[in-house]
Structures are given as structure tokens and as C-alpha cells.
Design a protein around this motif. Sequence first.
Motif, PDB file in Angstrom:
ATOM      1  N   LYS A  64       1.456   0.680  -9.101  1.00 14.01           N
ATOM      2  CA  LYS A  64       2.589   0.805  -8.183  1.00 14.01           C
ATOM      3  C   LYS A  64       3.117  -0.582  -7.846  1.00 14.01           C
ATOM      4  CE  LYS A  64       4.076   2.169  -3.666  1.00 14.01           C
ATOM      5  NZ  LYS A  64       3.748   2.605  -2.318  1.00 14.01           N
ATOM      6  N   ALA A 101       8.749   0.709  -3.863  1.00 15.42           N
ATOM      7  CA  ALA A 101       9.269   2.031  -3.524  1.00 15.42           C
ATOM      8  C   ALA A 101      10.701   2.119  -4.035  1.00 15.42           C
ATOM      9  CB  ALA A 101       9.238   2.240  -2.019  1.00 15.42           C
ATOM     10  N   VAL A 102      11.119   3.314  -4.394  1.00 16.55           N
ATOM     11  CA  VAL A 102      12.481   3.516  -4.903  1.00 16.55           C
ATOM     12  C   VAL A 102      13.502   2.937  -3.921  1.00 16.55           C
ATOM     13  CG1 VAL A 102      14.218   5.286  -5.403  1.00 16.55           C
ATOM     14  CG2 VAL A 102      11.873   5.532  -6.299  1.00 16.55           C
ATOM     15  N   ALA A 103      13.264   3.135  -2.624  1.00 16.22           N
ATOM     16  CA  ALA A 103      14.216   2.675  -1.607  1.00 16.22           C
ATOM     17  C   ALA A 103      14.323   1.151  -1.552  1.00 16.22           C
ATOM     18  CB  ALA A 103      13.806   3.203  -0.233  1.00 16.22           C
ATOM     19  N   ASP A 104      13.341   0.446  -2.111  1.00 14.15           N
ATOM     20  CA  ASP A 104      13.366  -1.027  -2.095  1.00 14.15           C
ATOM     21  C   ASP A 104      14.391  -1.605  -3.057  1.00 14.15           C
ATOM     22  OD1 ASP A 104      11.224  -0.977  -0.370  1.00 14.15           O
ATOM     23  OD2 ASP A 104       9.724  -1.354  -1.930  1.00 14.15           O
ATOM     24  N   VAL A 128       8.579   6.769 -12.429  1.00 10.49           N
ATOM     25  CA  VAL A 128       8.825   7.007 -11.011  1.00 10.49           C
ATOM     26  C   VAL A 128       8.159   8.314 -10.654  1.00 10.49           C
ATOM     27  CG1 VAL A 128      10.587   7.428  -9.254  1.00 10.49           C
ATOM     28  CG2 VAL A 128      10.998   5.756 -11.064  1.00 10.49           C
ATOM     29  N   GLY A 154       7.764  10.602  -7.265  1.00 11.21           N
ATOM     30  CA  GLY A 154       8.169  10.725  -5.872  1.00 11.21           C
ATOM     31  C   GLY A 154       8.995   9.521  -5.479  1.00 11.21           C
ATOM     32  N   GLU A 155       8.534   8.801  -4.476  1.00 10.96           N
ATOM     33  CA  GLU A 155       9.276   7.634  -3.968  1.00 10.96           C
ATOM     34  C   GLU A 155       8.718   6.317  -4.502  1.00 10.96           C
ATOM     35  OE1 GLU A 155      12.114   7.678  -2.073  1.00 10.96           O
ATOM     36  OE2 GLU A 155      11.970   9.781  -2.658  1.00 10.96           O
ATOM     37  N   ASP A 156       7.789   6.392  -5.444  1.00 10.74           N
ATOM     38  CA  ASP A 156       7.116   5.178  -5.895  1.00 10.74           C
ATOM     39  C   ASP A 156       7.441   4.824  -7.346  1.00 10.74           C
ATOM     40  OD1 ASP A 156       5.807   4.851  -3.440  1.00 10.74           O
ATOM     41  OD2 ASP A 156       4.247   6.273  -4.039  1.00 10.74           O
TER      42      ASP A 156
END
Length: 104
Positions: free
Chosen positions: A6, A9-12, A93, A95-97
Amino acid sequence: MADFRKVAAVADIPVGTMKSVEVAHERILVCHTETGFFAVADECSHDSAPMGNGHLHRNEVTCPRHGARFDITSGAVLGPPAVVPIDTFEVKVEGEDIFILVED
Ligand code: FES
């Protein structure tokens, strides 16, 4: 042995941006384009500059030091002064990771 690690995060990493990460002693540039996430060595093959402060346009990253351009999907050189491709890494990817396949 290769292993998915990992890295963010996708949001990053919003679409059109990139982030430099360090994993398994490698500096890797994770790029988010309209077609997904890609990862390349964060070290320009021309003079070893980190490219996290460079420019990402579609599938092309431009090195901030002398302007070499690379295809982030293949690592291929798209513009001088670099002549040697850069390494690419498999990304997944979940989930969100975001995970990158690296050698231990
Ligand atoms: S170090 Fe990247 S173009 Fe020279």
C-alpha cells in the motif's frame, strides 16, 4: 519476492496529479490519469532528477530539470534529452487504497 504494498489512498491523488512515494527502498511516482493509476520510477533516466514536481499531462510526465518527457504507461521516452526508458510498476486499487507491486 514481489509483493503488493500500500502506498497511498485514492483520495490523496486526484485525477491529473501525481505523488512521489518511497517503498521497498525505491522512489516511485504514482500518477492518476483519466484512464487510471500508473506508477513509474521517480528518477529521470537523463540525470536522476526526481519528477514529482514535474508536469503531468494525460499519459505524459515532464521532468522538471531539463524537460525530458516519458510515457507513464510504458516508461518510454517521448522527448529529449533522455534516451533511456524509466521503470514502470504494476498498480492495483482495492477500495480506497492504492498498491504497487515491488520486489522485497
Ligand atoms: S534530469 Fe530529467 S531531463 Fe535531465
